[in-house]
Design a protein around this motif. Structure first.
Motif, short mmCIF file in Angstrom:
data_model
loop_
_atom_site.label_atom_id
_atom_site.label_comp_id
_atom_site.label_asym_id
_atom_site.label_seq_id
_atom_site.Cartn_x
_atom_site.Cartn_y
_atom_site.Cartn_z
N THR A 197 -62.55 -38.47 9.17
CA THR A 197 -62.71 -37.26 9.97
C THR A 197 -63.64 -37.49 11.15
O THR A 197 -64.58 -38.29 11.09
CB THR A 197 -63.29 -36.11 9.11
OG1 THR A 197 -64.49 -36.58 8.46
CG2 THR A 197 -62.30 -35.66 8.07
N GLU A 240 -63.61 -37.66 0.22
CA GLU A 240 -63.65 -38.45 1.44
C GLU A 240 -62.90 -39.77 1.26
O GLU A 240 -63.06 -40.45 0.26
CB GLU A 240 -65.10 -38.74 1.83
CG GLU A 240 -65.85 -37.51 2.33
CD GLU A 240 -67.23 -37.87 2.85
OE1 GLU A 240 -67.70 -38.99 2.55
OE2 GLU A 240 -67.84 -37.04 3.54
N ARG A 289 -53.68 -33.89 4.70
CA ARG A 289 -53.77 -33.90 6.17
C ARG A 289 -52.56 -33.23 6.80
O ARG A 289 -52.69 -32.36 7.68
CB ARG A 289 -53.90 -35.34 6.68
CG ARG A 289 -54.04 -35.47 8.19
CD ARG A 289 -54.28 -36.92 8.60
NE ARG A 289 -53.09 -37.75 8.45
CZ ARG A 289 -52.20 -37.97 9.42
NH1 ARG A 289 -52.37 -37.41 10.61
NH2 ARG A 289 -51.15 -38.74 9.23
N ARG A 330 -58.66 -35.18 11.52
CA ARG A 330 -58.37 -36.20 10.50
C ARG A 330 -57.51 -37.32 11.08
O ARG A 330 -56.43 -37.06 11.61
CB ARG A 330 -57.64 -35.59 9.31
CG ARG A 330 -58.48 -34.72 8.41
CD ARG A 330 -57.63 -34.20 7.27
NE ARG A 330 -58.35 -33.29 6.42
CZ ARG A 330 -59.07 -33.65 5.35
NH1 ARG A 330 -59.13 -34.92 5.02
NH2 ARG A 330 -59.68 -32.75 4.62
N ARG A 359 -64.01 -32.53 12.78
CA ARG A 359 -63.32 -32.73 11.50
C ARG A 359 -61.85 -33.07 11.67
O ARG A 359 -61.06 -32.99 10.71
CB ARG A 359 -63.46 -31.51 10.57
CG ARG A 359 -64.87 -31.00 10.41
CD ARG A 359 -65.84 -32.09 9.98
NE ARG A 359 -65.56 -32.56 8.62
CZ ARG A 359 -66.19 -33.60 8.06
NH1 ARG A 359 -67.09 -34.27 8.75
NH2 ARG A 359 -65.90 -33.97 6.83
#
Length: 288
Positions: free
Chosen positions: A253, A194, A272, A260, A258
């Motif tokens: 996200t 993350e 990404r 990005r 989700r």
């Protein structure tokens, strides 16, 4: 890995219209021409070559990996910009991930050394003082030919004349960079943890007024009142500002889908844009 990378990119490009493909080829032709001219200048200037080589020697392995990753990210950005009208383009990487001139010089020389080590390793067995001359002997003819063909091709229809000589070598270069980054421990082929959304991307998020009741912020589970200004992500999901800002400070996200947002992490940005290419090739591109 190289074949997988090439197949993914070719599948994505196969979804482009002739106009988009022409625009992409023109962009890559210009970029490749500029890089080859810069590399030619590096090889022709003993002072600049020596300074760039010294700079490479001062970099650690992780720093060299980051150099290649920034170059790879720039290339992926070119490949993901021209998309069909039904597939909105991804947001561009933030300026914090851009490659600078000194870094570009270093990575162009580093990639040249890697290619030389693979195809002509004896050229690098000589003392450092002889490397520039050896590189010139090996690559000057190739670089001159590229410059000549690039200049003459500028007046031709790029789709027919340049797709084989420009796009394929560019895709192969992207594959080599991705393999090098992956081999050294990170990049497009591996999961990135993350990362926070880039500050510039968060600042650019619009405030919209809630006009329909009954919508819930999925973070706090409370209803968003009519007439209240809330945050809208590019995927069109809405959140309370006080809820989404702490969230984006830890991860880039969308809590719902989700999606990005851009981040300041180079390897996260590679992932990404790579995910965008994969979905683009699968005709499932939804605007990563």
């Amino acid at each position: 890995m190289m074949e997988e990378t090439t197949s993914t990119i070719m599948a994505a490009l196969s979804t482009l219209t002739p106009s988009h493909l022409s625009d992409l080829t023109t962009t890559i032709l210009s970029t490749s021409h500029r890089h080859h001219r810069r590399l030619s200048f590096l090889l022709s200037s003993p002072t600049l070559f020596s300074l760039t080589l010294h700079h490479l020697h001062t970099l650690s392995l992780p720093q060299k990996t980051l150099l290649i990753a920034r170059h790879l990210l720039s290339s992926l950005h070119h490949l993901t910009r021209p998309v069909t009208s039904s597939s909105p383009p991804p947001q561009p990487p933030p300026l914090s991930t851009a490659i600078r001139q000194r870094e570009l010089d270093a990575v162009l020389l580093l990639i040249l050394f890697c290619d030389t080590h693979k195809h002509n390793p004896e050229a690098l067995e000589a003392p450092y003082s002889e490397w520039r001359v050896n590189m010139c002997k090996l690559y000057s003819h190739t670089l001159l030919n590229f410059s000549s063909s690039s200049s003459s091709s500028s007046a031709l229809p790029v789709v027919g004349a340049c797709i084989g000589t420009i796009l394929i070598p560019y895709i192969e270069m992207v594959g080599r960079c991705r393999n090098m980054v992956d081999a050294l421990g990170c990049g497009g082929g591996k999961e990135v943890g993350e990362v926070a959304a880039a500050a510039a991307a968060v600042i650019a998020l619009p405030a919209v007024e809630v006009v329909v009741g009954g919508k819930e912020c999925v973070i706090c589970k409370e209803e968003m009142g009519i007439g209240r200004d809330v945050c809208e992500l590019p995927c069109q999901h809405l959140f309370h500002w006080m809820c989404i800002l702490p969230w984006l400070g830890k991860r880039n996200t969308c809590p719902c889908c989700r999606f990005r947002l851009p981040s300041d992490d180079v390897f996260g940005e590679i992932q990404r844009l790579w995910e965008f290419l994969v979905k683009m090739g699968a005709k499932e591109c939804v605007g990563i």
